[in-house]
Design a protein around this motif. Structure first.
Motif, mmCIF file in Angstrom:
data_model
loop_
_atom_site.group_PDB
_atom_site.id
_atom_site.type_symbol
_atom_site.label_atom_id
_atom_site.label_comp_id
_atom_site.label_asym_id
_atom_site.label_seq_id
_atom_site.Cartn_x
_atom_site.Cartn_y
_atom_site.Cartn_z
ATOM 1 N N GLY A 45 0.924 -1.298 0.115
ATOM 2 C CA GLY A 45 -0.129 -0.129 -0.257
ATOM 3 C C GLY A 45 0.745 1.137 -0.013
ATOM 4 O O GLY A 45 0.329 2.323 0.017
ATOM 5 N N GLU A 46 2.132 0.990 -0.026
ATOM 6 C CA GLU A 46 2.845 2.490 0.023
ATOM 7 C C GLU A 46 3.638 2.464 -1.373
ATOM 8 O O GLU A 46 4.297 1.788 -1.776
ATOM 9 N N ILE A 49 2.811 8.075 -1.283
ATOM 10 C CA ILE A 49 1.486 7.849 -0.937
ATOM 11 C C ILE A 49 1.069 6.593 -0.610
ATOM 12 O O ILE A 49 1.554 5.572 -1.109
ATOM 13 N N ASN A 50 0.506 6.656 0.742
ATOM 14 C CA ASN A 50 0.189 5.335 1.491
ATOM 15 C C ASN A 50 -1.479 5.124 1.330
ATOM 16 O O ASN A 50 -2.028 6.040 1.332
ATOM 17 N N ARG A 51 -1.612 3.880 1.288
ATOM 18 C CA ARG A 51 -3.045 3.436 1.396
ATOM 19 C C ARG A 51 -3.116 2.406 2.153
ATOM 20 O O ARG A 51 -2.091 1.526 2.723
#
Lengths: 156, 156
Positions: free
Chosen positions: A36-37, A126-128
């Protein structure tokens, strides 16, 4: 996230750049991101997707690529990453998300899109959330490299 | 963007931080941004809003504030800005947007929210289109300063 969900975004990205900026991108590497990153390029246009599927699409560009694309789009040289460049990357992100939305609609998946935010900053990441699958696709083009990242999941 | 549209986000931010992290933020400066461009703190959680109103909400934190909030949230010290911190800021952004959505719903404005993207990068900026009004609110707290920015417009 089903792998075929990336295709409307790839198709829309290629079409939007051809139509808007006379740039013909070539798809390079497709990668499923599990943590996620993501390290992004200098300028990232982000749009949220909400409805029957929920997630986001990010178009990320090195500043040199963004400046070349925008120069071709507006028909004159751009001296630096000014507001016109950031606005144009937002508009491009909007067109890609809107065009992908239409393709999904025809396939029975309905969602709406938010307005674009364009992040500008060297070495931003960007992290999710870990539970949201993300597919990253890199492109090469006459204007230079860039990437798209799509993370989405179906709402139960 | 009507000025009162910011209130559900202010209320939701204060409640979420009190509930999640036992932090009691105090509202400081409220500012209408006209140029669409904002210098942000180190970590920004972004969620898109789509439906009867369209736009986005951004929660932005210096890394020291984010680490203190997350330490209080998870109940242990955090050594650095790791994935746990970024995930928690995403979750906080999600809670604030979801809670504001409920308040808007009661007022007759219906929209859906996307999934959070958390941007991490020193000196990143966020740009929005010129035609989308944006309201920025700064807060002080025991954990340090932070800000929210809401840009939205009603869909005709």
């Amino acid at each position: 996230m089903k792998a075929e969900y990336i295709n409307p975004f790839i198709e829309s990205t290629i079409n939007a750049l051809k139509t808007m900026a006379m740039v013909s991108p070539k798809r390079e590497k497709l990668q499923v991101k599990k943590d996620g990153e993501s390290a992004m390029y200098d300028i990232s246009g982000i749009i949220g997707l909400a409805g029957g599927v929920v997630g986001s699409v990010v178009l990320s560009f090195p500043k040199e690529t963004a400046m070349k694309i925008v120069a071709s789009f507006i028909g004159e040289d751009v001296p630096d990453v000014n507001k016109d460049v950031l606005d144009a990357i937002g508009e491009l992100t909007n067109i890609v998300a809107g065009s992908a939305k239409k393709i999904f609609y025809e396939q029975g998946h309905h969602f709406k899109i938010s307005l674009p935010n364009v992040v500008y900053g060297k070495d931003h990441k960007i992290n999710r959330a870990r539970d949201v699958p993300c597919i990253s696709v890199t492109f090469s083009s006459d204007a230079g490299p860039f990437a798209i990242e799509v993370s989405l999941k179906e709402v139960q």
